[in-house]
Design an enzyme around this catalytic site. Structure first.
Site, PDB file in Angstrom:
ATOM      1  N   ARG A   1      -3.301   4.795  -0.768  1.00  0.00           N
ATOM      2  CA  ARG A   1      -4.636   4.209  -0.926  1.00  0.00           C
ATOM      3  C   ARG A   1      -5.643   5.153  -1.580  1.00  0.00           C
ATOM      4  O   ARG A   1      -6.772   5.282  -1.123  1.00  0.00           O
ATOM      5  CB  ARG A   1      -5.159   3.737   0.435  1.00  0.00           C
ATOM      6  CG  ARG A   1      -4.227   2.766   1.164  1.00  0.00           C
ATOM      7  CD  ARG A   1      -4.698   2.447   2.542  1.00  0.00           C
ATOM      8  NE  ARG A   1      -5.057   3.626   3.303  1.00  0.00           N
ATOM      9  CZ  ARG A   1      -4.193   4.488   3.838  1.00  0.00           C
ATOM     10  NH1 ARG A   1      -2.880   4.252   3.736  1.00  0.00           N
ATOM     11  NH2 ARG A   1      -4.603   5.551   4.463  1.00  0.00           N
TER      12      ARG A   1
ATOM     13  N   ILE B   1       6.831  -3.572  -5.449  1.00  0.00           N
ATOM     14  CA  ILE B   1       7.819  -2.696  -6.086  1.00  0.00           C
ATOM     15  C   ILE B   1       8.492  -1.893  -4.974  1.00  0.00           C
ATOM     16  O   ILE B   1       7.806  -1.238  -4.186  1.00  0.00           O
ATOM     17  CB  ILE B   1       7.138  -1.753  -7.094  1.00  0.00           C
ATOM     18  CG1 ILE B   1       6.474  -2.558  -8.216  1.00  0.00           C
ATOM     19  CG2 ILE B   1       8.144  -0.743  -7.672  1.00  0.00           C
ATOM     20  CD1 ILE B   1       5.482  -1.753  -9.053  1.00  0.00           C
TER      21      ILE B   1
ATOM     22  N   TYR C   1     -12.900  11.111 -20.241  1.00  0.00           N
ATOM     23  CA  TYR C   1     -13.054  11.083 -18.786  1.00  0.00           C
ATOM     24  C   TYR C   1     -14.430  11.637 -18.443  1.00  0.00           C
ATOM     25  O   TYR C   1     -14.707  12.808 -18.680  1.00  0.00           O
ATOM     26  CB  TYR C   1     -11.950  11.944 -18.162  1.00  0.00           C
ATOM     27  CG  TYR C   1     -11.763  11.724 -16.677  1.00  0.00           C
ATOM     28  CD1 TYR C   1     -10.744  10.898 -16.207  1.00  0.00           C
ATOM     29  CD2 TYR C   1     -12.582  12.346 -15.736  1.00  0.00           C
ATOM     30  CE1 TYR C   1     -10.548  10.693 -14.854  1.00  0.00           C
ATOM     31  CE2 TYR C   1     -12.399  12.142 -14.382  1.00  0.00           C
ATOM     32  CZ  TYR C   1     -11.380  11.317 -13.948  1.00  0.00           C
ATOM     33  OH  TYR C   1     -11.185  11.114 -12.595  1.00  0.00           O
TER      34      TYR C   1
ATOM     35  N   GLU D   1      -0.508  -3.721 -10.151  1.00  0.00           N
ATOM     36  CA  GLU D   1      -1.446  -3.458  -9.056  1.00  0.00           C
ATOM     37  C   GLU D   1      -1.219  -4.351  -7.841  1.00  0.00           C
ATOM     38  O   GLU D   1      -2.175  -4.803  -7.190  1.00  0.00           O
ATOM     39  CB  GLU D   1      -2.888  -3.582  -9.571  1.00  0.00           C
ATOM     40  CG  GLU D   1      -3.183  -2.612 -10.731  1.00  0.00           C
ATOM     41  CD  GLU D   1      -4.677  -2.500 -11.077  1.00  0.00           C
ATOM     42  OE1 GLU D   1      -5.505  -3.042 -10.333  1.00  0.00           O
ATOM     43  OE2 GLU D   1      -4.993  -1.830 -12.081  1.00  0.00           O
TER      44      GLU D   1
ATOM     45  N   THR E   1      -0.246  -7.322  -7.635  1.00  0.00           N
ATOM     46  CA  THR E   1      -0.580  -8.751  -7.758  1.00  0.00           C
ATOM     47  C   THR E   1       0.631  -9.637  -8.040  1.00  0.00           C
ATOM     48  O   THR E   1       0.530 -10.858  -7.959  1.00  0.00           O
ATOM     49  CB  THR E   1      -1.608  -8.992  -8.891  1.00  0.00           C
ATOM     50  OG1 THR E   1      -1.022  -8.598 -10.148  1.00  0.00           O
ATOM     51  CG2 THR E   1      -2.884  -8.194  -8.658  1.00  0.00           C
TER      52      THR E   1
ATOM     53  N   GLN F   1       0.818  -1.215   0.000  1.00  0.00           N
ATOM     54  CA  GLN F   1       0.000   0.000   0.000  1.00  0.00           C
ATOM     55  C   GLN F   1       0.851   1.264   0.000  1.00  0.00           C
ATOM     56  O   GLN F   1       1.884   1.344   0.651  1.00  0.00           O
ATOM     57  CB  GLN F   1      -0.922   0.019   1.233  1.00  0.00           C
ATOM     58  CG  GLN F   1      -1.950  -1.098   1.247  1.00  0.00           C
ATOM     59  CD  GLN F   1      -2.987  -0.957   2.358  1.00  0.00           C
ATOM     60  OE1 GLN F   1      -2.800  -0.181   3.294  1.00  0.00           O
ATOM     61  NE2 GLN F   1      -4.079  -1.701   2.237  1.00  0.00           N
ATOM     62  N   GLY F   2       0.358   2.221  -0.760  1.00  0.00           N
ATOM     63  CA  GLY F   2       0.906   3.571  -0.691  1.00  0.00           C
ATOM     64  C   GLY F   2      -0.065   4.416   0.106  1.00  0.00           C
ATOM     65  O   GLY F   2      -0.295   4.152   1.293  1.00  0.00           O
TER      66      GLY F   2
ATOM     67  N   ARG G   1     -16.267  15.366  -4.001  1.00  0.00           N
ATOM     68  CA  ARG G   1     -17.124  14.192  -3.928  1.00  0.00           C
ATOM     69  C   ARG G   1     -17.824  14.089  -2.572  1.00  0.00           C
ATOM     70  O   ARG G   1     -19.004  13.750  -2.499  1.00  0.00           O
ATOM     71  CB  ARG G   1     -16.310  12.921  -4.212  1.00  0.00           C
ATOM     72  CG  ARG G   1     -17.186  11.749  -4.554  1.00  0.00           C
ATOM     73  CD  ARG G   1     -16.563  10.817  -5.581  1.00  0.00           C
ATOM     74  NE  ARG G   1     -15.375  10.182  -5.060  1.00  0.00           N
ATOM     75  CZ  ARG G   1     -15.036   8.914  -5.340  1.00  0.00           C
ATOM     76  NH1 ARG G   1     -15.795   8.177  -6.134  1.00  0.00           N
ATOM     77  NH2 ARG G   1     -13.934   8.397  -4.876  1.00  0.00           N
TER      78      ARG G   1
END
Lengths: 545, 545
Positions: free
Chosen positions: B143, B275, B465, B269, B271, B140-141, B409
C-alpha cells in the site's frame, strides 16, 4: 528475365517483382540435387506446375451493384480495381499453400473489389459501410505474409493502402521519431530517413516488399533486431480506424496511464481495424561505424552457448547476431563453393569438421568506439567456447545478399521441391531440445534438407528459424504440405516453442491459437475484437480461425 | 523512536515502518525555513495535525454476517482481520490527500474485512463470491501507492497478498528468469536473487515497502530504469485470477502470436483481477563493477541536452541516469552543508553559479570494461555541454541514501507544509517547455520550493519529476491541496505531459483519464474490464473514476 505471358498465376506467386525471375546457378543445382537425392538427369526436367496460364476468373463480383456504386462514390472509379488479375493478385500472400494453389492454377477466393483509398476519411466511410452491410474487408500492404495473413474467404474488399497512404507525416530530429502513413514501403521510409542521416533499423527478410503498416500488424522482426529491437519495441504510437471508431494514442517515451491498449494493434493482423499512421523510433545512421565479424564453432551447441553468454554479458548488444546450425553451415559452404577449398582444409585440420561446425555472423552499429568494443567482447567470449574468428568478409557478404533467400523458393519449387520456413521462439533453457526435436521431425522425411538458424537474440531466449527442402508428392502436393506442416507445428508446440516469433499467425496457424493461448485468454481476444469490430468484418479468418 | 500510543492514525500515515519516525536535522530545518519563509521562531511550533489519536471506528462491518461466515470458511478465521486499526490501515495508501485526512483523524472508507488468502484456490473462490454477491475487492501489497491506488469507497474486502503469497516459485539461471508469487516484497525477492548472484534491477523509490505484484499492477519504474528498463520491459509472463477466470501466458522472450493481452495487466491497478504470479527477467549482479560519476553543468538546459545526446549516442546505457534542475541542486547543496564551502567557491569561480547550476548522477552496471567505457563516453559527451566531472562521491552518497526522501514527508507535514511529488513523461522536443510551465504554475504559490529532476531516460524522451514544498492553508489543508493539485495536473496536460510516467493513476488521476486517452480508447478499456470483471467489483474507482 521477362516472362512471355502477361497476367499469369506465375506473376502472382513470384516473390516481389512479378517480372523478375530468379534462377538457381549450376553450383546451386548441384548442391540441391546432392542433398535431396534428385538424379542429375532430372535437374533439367520440365518445370513442375509452372502456373504460366493467363488468369481468367469465372467468378463474377459478388457484391450487389448498389454497394459497388456506393464505394465508387466514396473513392472515385480510378481507385477501384476489378480485373481478374488484380482480384487474384490481392487474394493471396506468399504462404506455401497459396503458392502451391496458384501453381495449380486454382482459383483462390478473390476479393470483389480492390479499393485504393485516398485518405483517412475515405477509410472511415468504407469501414462504416462494410460494418453496416457486413462486407469483409482486409487492409493490405505488399502482401508478403507467409502465414496466409491476407485473404478473403467470402469475397469482400481488399483495401490497398500502398497507392495513396504512403507519405511521411512528420520527422522529429530532437526526439528521434518519424510519423508516416501505414502504406509507405520499407525502402521508401528508409530512403527518407537515410537522407536525414537516420535509420529505422527494421529490416525483415521481406523488407523490399513490406510496408510500415504490415510490419506493425504482423508483429515482425528485422535482421538487426538484436540491437534495434523487434517492431513492438520501435512503435511509440499509432492511429487505427476500426468499425467502432478511431483509436489513437499520444506519443510518449513511456507512461503509466493505466493499462495500455495501443499494443493490441501490434500483431492484430488487420482483425481489429486499419492502422493508418505509425510513429516510430529512429536512430542515427551509423553504417560507416559498422564492425563485422564471423566466427566458426565446432558445433551448434557451442555456438548457441557462446551466443547466450554474449547476450547475457551486459557489455552492449550486436545488431545482426546470427548462428547457423551444422546443416545450414554446410549448405552455405557448398553453395558458395567453399567446401574442399584450401581454407576449408585448414579449418578441418583445426577441428572444425563438416556436418558439425557452425557459423556465427556479427554486425554491430552505433558509436565508432562502441562497435569495436562490442565485437571484441564477442570474439573473446566466443574463444571460450572454441570459436575461431574467420574475418569479417563472410558477414559483409551476408549483408550484401541479405534479402536474397526469399527469391530461391520459386526455382526450388520449379524442381518439384517442397520448400518452406517455419519459426518459433523459446527460452534458452529449452532451445537445444526444441532444435533437436524439430530437426528429428523434419529429417524423418527422406532426402530432406533441414537448416536452422538463430537470428533474433534476447537475454532470456531466442528464435529458431527452420528452412526445409524436400521432394514433394507430385501427385498431391497441397495435401502433402498440409499434413507435413501440421505435424511440424504440433512438434514445435509439443516442445514448448511459441506458435510464431515474427511471421505471425494468419490463417495458416490460427487453428492452433485457442489451445496455445488458453481458452480464457482467447475469449478476451475475441471480446476485444467484438468491441472494435462487432460484425466481424475485419480480415475474417485471420488469428481467430 | 517509538511512538507512545499504539494504533494511532499517525502509525497508518507514516512511511513504511509504523514505529519509525524520521526527524529533520537542524541543517534541514534551517534550509526549509529559509526557503519557505517560516520564521525561525516558528520551526519548533507544535506539530501540525499530528494524528496521534488512537483509532476507533464507529463504522461496523457492512457485510451481512452470512457472507463473513462464508469467507471465514474459505480462508479460516486466522486469515481474516477486522480490528479498527487494521481496517483503517488497509483503507489507504500514501497519497497526500489520504495522509492529510488521516492527520485530521477523519475516517476514510474502510474495508469490511482484511483477508490474507493462503493460496490461489482461495483467491479463485473469493473472487467468485465477490462477483456473485457484488462485493468490492482490492488486491493489496504494501500500500505505498501515492495516487490513491488502493481504497474501498463502498467497503468490501482488502485482499492482502503479502501474508502467504510471497514465495519464490522457480529460478532459471540459464534463461535468467525468476518466477515468484505477487505478494513477495521487493527486498525479499532481491535478497534471494543476490544470494544466487543475480538482481532484478527494479528499485522504485518505494522499494522497501513494495511488492512484485504492486510493481506490475502500478506500472512502476526503478531508479536504475535507464539501464534495466521499466517494469513493463522486465515482465515476461504472469498469472492473474479475474472474476471471469484465469489469464496466464507462457513464457517466451518475444513472440508474434497475434496481439498480446498479457500487457493489459501491467498498469491494471487491481481493476481487472488479482495478479498472483509473475515471471521476471533477472541479470547477473554486477555491483562490484559499478562505475559512478557526478557531473555539474552551468544550467539545467545544458544538462538535459547532454543527457539526450548520451542516450541517443548508441554507445551503451547507464543504469542510474539523473539530472536535477537548479532548484533541486541548490536545495541539495544547502541540505548537505556544501553551500559556501571551499569547493563551492571553487565551482562558482569556474562559472557554476548557485540557482543556475545543475547536477547529473551516473551509475553504470554490467561488464567491468563496459561500465568504465560508458562512463568515459558520458563524461566526454558532457564536456561538450560545459559539464565538469566532480568525482564519484556524490553519486555514491546518493546511492547510499537512495530510499531516504520518502521519509521526509512526515516531518515536513508536521511543520504545516504541503509537500508532494508529481511526475510525467514527455518527448525530448517538449521537455524544456513542460518543465518551465509546470515550474511557473508551482512557483506562483508564494514561498514555494519547486525541485525537478529527470530520472528515467529514453532515446525519445524522459520523465520529469517535481517535488514541491509550500506552506499549506492550515484552515482548510485538504481543500487547499485538492485545488492546487488539480491545477497542477491541468498544467501538465496542457503542456503535453503524460498523466503519469510511473506513479500510476489510482483514484487521484482517474478523473482525467477519459479526456487524456480519448473516448474510444477509454471505451475499449472499459470493455476489457467488463469482460473480465462483469460486475465491476475489482478495485472500483481506480483508473475509471
Amino acid at each position: 528475365m521477362k516472362s512471355k505471358l502477361k497476367n499469369t498465376y506465375r506473376q502472382v506467386l513470384r516473390w516481389g517483382n512479378p517480372h523478375y525471375e530468379e534462377k538457381l546457378n549450376e553450383q546451386g543445382k548441384k548442391t540441391i540435387q546432392d542433398l535431396v537425392g534428385i538424379p542429375v538427369t532430372e535437374v533439367n526436367l520440365p518445370t513442375f506446375l509452372p502456373g504460366e496460364k493467363e488468369i481468367t476468373l469465372d467468378k463474377p463480383i459478388g457484391l450487389p451493384p448498389k454497394y459497388v456504386l456506393e464505394f465508387t462514390d466514396i473513392v472515385g472509379a480510378e481507385n477501384i480495381k476489378t480485373s481478374d488479375f488484380d482480384r487474384v493478385k490481392h487474394s493471396a500472400g506468399k504462404f506455401y499453400g497459396e503458392l502451391m494453389q496458384l501453381r495449380q492454377e486454382q482459383v483462390l477466393t478473390p476479393p470483389d473489389l480492390i479499393i485504393t483509398p485516398s485518405d483517412e476519411a475515405q477509410i472511415e466511410t468504407i469501414l462504416q459501410r462494410c460494418q453496416q452491410w457486413k462486407i469483409p474487408v482486409v487492409p493490405q500492404g505488399l502482401r508478403s505474409s507467409v502465414t496466409k495473413g491476407v485473404g478473403l474467404p467470402d469475397g469482400g474488399i481488399a483495401l490497398d493502402l500502398t497507392a495513396h497512404l504512403n507519405q511521411i507525416i512528420s520527422f522529429d530530429e530532437v526526439s528521434q521519431t518519424v510519423t508516416a502513413q501505414s502504406g509507405i514501403t520499407g525502402p521508401t521510409l528508409e530512403k527518407f530517413l537515410n537522407s536525414k542521416g537516420y535509420t529505422c533499423g527494421h529490416f525483415p527478410q521481406s523488407f523490399e516488399f513490406s510496408t510500415l503498416g504490415g510490419w506493425v500488424a504482423a508483429k515482425g522482426a528485422g535482421q538487426c533486431s538484436t540491437g534495434y529491437g523487434k517492431i513492438e519495441d520501435m512503435v511509440l504510437s499509432l492511429k487505427a480506424y476500426t468499425p467502432s471508431g478511431i483509436i489513437q494514442n499520444e506519443t510518449y517515451p513511456k507512461s503509466a496511464q493505466g493499462f495500455d491498449i495501443m499494443p493490441l494493434f501490434i500483431g492484430s493482423e488487420g482483425t481489429l481495424g486499419v492502422i493508418t499512421q505509425v510513429t516510430m523510433k529512429v536512430r542515427k545512421l551509423t553504417i560507416k561505424n559498422r564492425s563485422n565479424a564471423c566466427i566458426i564453432f565446432k558445433d551448434f551447441e557451442n555456438a548457441a552457448a557462446a551466443m547466450r553468454t554474449c547476450i547475457q554479458g551486459q557489455f552492449g548488444l550486436p545488431h545482426l547476431f546470427r548462428i547457423s546450425d551444422h546443416e545450414e553451415t554446410e549448405v552455405a559452404f557448398r553453395m558458395k563453393g567453399f567446401e574442399g577449398s584450401f581454407s576449408d582444409k585448414a579449418l578441418q585440420a583445426l577441428g572444425y569438421k563438416p556436418n558439425s561446425r557452425a557459423l556465427m555472423f556479427i554486425s554491430v552499429e552505433g558509436d565508432k568506439d562502441y562497435t569495436s568494443f562490442v565485437v571484441d567482447k564477442i570474439k573473446s567470449t566466443a574463444k571460450k567456447f572454441g570459436g575461431r574468428s574467420i574475418g569479417s568478409k563472410p558477414t559483409r557478404k551476408w549483408l550484401e545478399q541479405r534479402y536474397h533467400s526469399a527469391y530461391m523458393r520459386e526455382p526450388l519449387m520449379d524442381l518439384g521441391l517442397m520448400t518452406d520456413t517455419i519459426e518459433t521462439a523459446a527460452m534458452w533453457a529449452n532451445i537445444e531440445k526444441l532444435w533437436k526435436n524439430v530437426r528429428t521431425y523434419i529429417k524423418a522425411r527422406p532426402n530432406t534438407v533441414c537448416m536452422c538458424h538463430i537470428s533474433h537474440v534476447y537475454e532470456n531466449g531466442a528464435n529458431l528459424y527452420f528452412t526445409f527442402i524436400t521432394p514433394t508428392d507430385k501427385t498431391a502436393p497441397s495435401e502433402d504440405y498440409k499434413t507435413f506442416h501440421a505435424g511440424l507445428v504440433d512438434t514445435i508446440l509439443a516442445n514448448k516453442g511459441s506458435l510464431s516469433h515474427h511471421h505471425g499467425i494468419g490463417r495458416a496457424l490460427a487453428p492452433w491459437m485457442k489451445e496455445k493461448l488458453g481458452e480464457r485468454s482467447f475469449e478476451l481476444m475475441k471480446s476485444i475484437k467484438k468491441d472494435l469490430d462487432p460484425n466481424g468484418v475485419m480480415n475474417p479468418g485471420a488469428l481467430f480461425d
